[in-house]
Design an enzyme around this catalytic site. Structure first.
Site, short mmCIF file in Angstrom:
data_model
loop_
_atom_site.label_atom_id
_atom_site.label_comp_id
_atom_site.label_asym_id
_atom_site.label_seq_id
_atom_site.Cartn_x
_atom_site.Cartn_y
_atom_site.Cartn_z
N GLU A 1 3.41 -19.85 3.92
CA GLU A 1 3.98 -18.65 3.33
C GLU A 1 4.41 -17.71 4.45
OE1 GLU A 1 2.04 -17.08 -0.48
OE2 GLU A 1 1.72 -15.45 0.94
N LYS B 1 -3.29 -15.56 -10.47
CA LYS B 1 -2.24 -15.27 -9.48
C LYS B 1 -1.12 -16.31 -9.48
CE LYS B 1 -3.89 -12.01 -6.17
NZ LYS B 1 -3.66 -11.47 -4.85
N VAL C 1 -6.03 3.48 -11.77
CA VAL C 1 -6.67 4.68 -11.21
C VAL C 1 -5.61 5.71 -10.84
CG1 VAL C 1 -8.11 5.55 -9.33
CG2 VAL C 1 -8.57 3.28 -10.28
N ARG D 1 -3.08 -2.97 -17.40
CA ARG D 1 -4.02 -1.92 -17.80
C ARG D 1 -3.53 -0.59 -17.23
NH1 ARG D 1 -5.83 -1.38 -12.54
NH2 ARG D 1 -6.12 -3.36 -11.50
N PHE E 1 4.61 -14.61 6.69
CA PHE E 1 3.67 -13.54 6.99
C PHE E 1 4.45 -12.24 7.14
CE2 PHE E 1 1.25 -11.02 10.19
CZ PHE E 1 0.16 -10.72 9.36
N ARG F 1 -8.40 10.05 -3.56
CA ARG F 1 -9.61 9.56 -4.22
C ARG F 1 -10.83 10.09 -3.47
NH1 ARG F 1 -8.90 3.30 -6.16
NH2 ARG F 1 -6.69 3.41 -6.74
N HIS G 1 2.67 -1.37 0.08
CA HIS G 1 2.31 -1.66 -1.31
C HIS G 1 3.04 -0.66 -2.20
CE1 HIS G 1 -0.80 -2.67 -4.51
NE2 HIS G 1 -0.11 -1.67 -5.02
N LYS H 1 -7.65 1.21 -2.35
CA LYS H 1 -6.72 2.31 -2.14
C LYS H 1 -7.48 3.62 -1.95
CE LYS H 1 -3.59 -0.13 -5.21
NZ LYS H 1 -3.22 -0.29 -6.64
N GLU I 1 1.58 -9.06 -7.89
CA GLU I 1 0.86 -9.34 -9.12
C GLU I 1 1.18 -8.27 -10.15
OE1 GLU I 1 -3.57 -8.01 -8.96
OE2 GLU I 1 -3.13 -8.83 -6.98
#
Lengths: 166, 455
Positions: free
Chosen positions: B199, B117, B294, B291, B201, B337, B207, B235, B287
């Site tokens: 940091e 990270k 999902v 890859r 908040f 999902r 997201h 998620k 981040e």
């Protein structure tokens, strides 16, 4: 092989134009049932019958978890089962000391381990007050729902706790 | 080099998904499976199956040596790692390279650059991306200086912490001195490292993530997704495009993601995760996932692009075959999902034997699954059974069609999260669009699971 989404769409288009409400297909490797639901929807049930082609056969196949002979539990001792089947861990994380060892005292709500099921962790509570006599499932081993994780002697826990008379 | 035989070192729905593209492209698929997966649906769909190891993932899907051995045993040209397991592990990428096998993913250097990270954050800064404002605070004066920059509320985080541990919320300036002292003392005790940093908040964040594709030289952005409906960082439902984002922000997000991809010289498919601050109408880098994800099908539905096919092409060393102007996004897609979990009992896992699987079908409906009647859902792996992906002309259409599709979908024998999605799709706040990451926990608190009706 199974049908691709494109294949399914083609089948549905044929059905749509035919006015049929249901289609049942039986192929060597596959059965398929398509049924009209509601005004424009379809329900599909598919079964892939083809057997997997496993390299070198399945000689190294350990699918069946080894069935350990289940030793009897001596009279008066209490067994602890997992809350649900999964992998049993005796410590909160790798390398950490175990929650409890043989000879350790437990209360009903003492956490004696963790069971990991589908990546979710569930604490295992002793459910009984006493002294741990033995562990029957080792750290990192898989435990079925009826597995005996550990055995507790409830009589030995009543003495020496310094609680005075009940 | 042309990939003719591909080892899929994964399981579940993503294995079935990759096999499907192999079949379409004429690539021979070999599934690497653990003992409990040798008879699963993906094993029946693959051209061949090779055993990876025992059920325990550490000895099969998580063992780079086992994967390379299996690839060599069947003389595979390439390994597709799917998501999770070893998909972002530089050890597997290097082991494949050493064995002369193509790893379907970015270079080990890229995996290392984004795998940690703090390193990812420094790369993002170097590429000019906004990160959550903050800074290290050695003492109260330093902390006050940083606090003036980032504003309140803010978080005091232990440098040695992570994963939600070692964080303290400071609501206003008068709370800062005492909380800082406490945080430093606790950080020293808990992590052996007293250093803390401050940091901002983000009280209401969404997201939002960008799908990107690079060939090491050029890069394209394939639109954004919103994955704000989460429970404990998992998620549940994703959609594309992210609803109700100002056009300017959407364009800035895509530009930022492309800047990072170019900075890294990234080669492969990736996702740049961003946090959209609803109150400040701004965003920060979180981040990068190196890859396939999902939730990739929502992007496929609105773009018409087979992302697995693009992964294979790039792994073959081909230059990007898409230009940015070729990427045309149409309509709206949502993905539900469907997990083997019991909502009525705190989302308790529900492994077992599947009795029947009835799936919705039709235009704009796709179900990616690895189960059929008689399948066993083993307790060793995650609980994802199927993904219902629905494409509509717009968001309202997609949501309505998803509701209709859920009425048809039946997976019996285990308890599933279908009722959660039915309740979610009927929720006015969700239907309005643009909920934040705290929404779903609030939603759960106000709702009793509807335990009546079909599982």
């Amino acid at each position: 092989m199974d049908l691709t989404p494109d294949d399914v769409r083609d089948v549905l288009r044929v059905l749509d134009s035919s006015g049929l409400d249901e289609l049942h297909l039986e192929l060597t490797d596959l059965t398929l049932t398509v049924r009209r639901v509601g005004a424009s929807g379809w329900a599909l049930e598919q079964q892939v019958l083809r057997r997997p082609v496993v390299e070198g056969g399945t000689e190294a196949n350990g699918v069946a978890e080894q069935q350990r002979p289940r030793a009897a539990v001596p009279e008066g001792l209490v067994v602890v089962h997992p809350p649900l089947l999964g992998t049993f861990y005796r410590a909160p994380k790798p390398g950490a000391p175990p929650f409890v060892d043989v000879g350790g005292r437990v209360e009903e709500d003492t956490v004696v381990g963790i069971v990991e099921t589908m990546k979710m962790m569930t604490p295992v509570h002793a459910g009984v007050r006493g002294t741990v006599v033995e562990f029957r499932i080792a750290n990192g081993e898989f435990a079925d729902a009826d597995a005996v994780l550990l055995v507790v002697d409830p009589t030995s826990g009543r003495t020496g706790l310094g609680e005075g008379t009940p | 080099m042309r990939i003719r035989r591909l080892l899929i070192a994964n399981r579940g729905e993503i294995a079935a998904r990759v096999i499907r593209t192999c079949a379409r492209l004429g690539v021979e698929s070999v599934l690497g499976a653990s003992d409990v997966d040798l008879d699963a649906l993906p094993a029946r769909l693959a051209d061949r199956v090779v055993r990876l190891g025992p059920a325990q993932a550490t000895q099969s899907y998580l063992d780079p040596a086992a994967v390379v051995r299996a690839a060599q045993a069947v003389a595979a040209d390439a390994v597709h790692p799917g998501y999770g397991f070893l998909s972002e592990n530089p050890l597997l990428a290097r082991a494949c390279a050493a064995a002369g096998i193509v790893f379907i993913g970015p270079t080990p250097e890229s995996l290392e650059a984004v795998g940690d990270k703090l390193r990812a954050r420094s790369h993002a800064l170097a590429a000019g991306l906004p990160v959550v404002p903050g800074g290290e605070a050695a003492d109260l004066a330093g902390a006050q200086a940083v606090a003036t920059e980032v504003g309140y509320p803010l978080l005091v985080k232990a440098v040695g912490g992570g994963g939600g541990r070692g964080m303290k919320l400071v609501r206003s300036a008068d709370e800062l001195p005492s909380t800082l002292d406490l945080a430093i003392a606790e950080a020293a005790a808990a992590f052996g490292d007293p250093r803390v940093y401050l940091e901002r908040f983000v009280t209401s964040g969404r997201h939002v993530e960008l799908q990107v594709l690079g060939d090491g030289d050029r890069a394209v952005a394939l639109g954004d997704r919103d994955c704000s409906v989460q429970r404990r960082y998992q998620k549940l439902l994703e959609e594309a495009p992210a609803p109700l984002l100002p056009d300017g922000i959407r364009a800035e997000m895509a530009a930022a993601a492309l800047a990072l991809v170019r900075h890294l010289g990234y080669r492969g498919l990736g996702t740049v995760e961003l946090l959209y601050d609803r109150h400040r109408n701004t965003f920060y880098f979180l981040e990068m996932n190196a890859r396939i994800q999902v939730e990739h099908p929502v992007t496929e539905m609105i773009s018409g692009i087979d992302l697995v096919a693009e992964q294979l092409a790039i792994a073959e060393g081909l230059p990007l075959r898409l230009r940015q102007e070729d990427v045309a996004l149409r309509g709206h897609a949502v993905e539900c999902r469907i997990n083997a979990e019991d909502w009525a009992h705190g989302f308790r896992p529900s492994p077992g034997r599947i009795e029947r699987v009835v799936l919705p079908a039709g235009d704009g409906i796709r179900v990616d699954t690895h189960v059929q009647g008689g399948s066993v859902v083993p307790p060793h792996y995650d609980s994802l059974l199927a993904k219902l992906i629905v494409h509509g002309v717009d968001r309202a259409d997609a949501l309505a069609r998803a509701q209709a599709a859920l009425e048809v979908l039946r997976i019996t024998g285990v308890t599933t999260t279908v009722p959660v999605h039915q309740a979610l799709l009927a929720d006015p706040e969700f239907a309005a669009g643009g909920v934040d990451t705290a929404f779903f926990e609030r939603f759960l608190q106000t709702r009793q699971p509807d335990v009546v009706g079909v599982p």
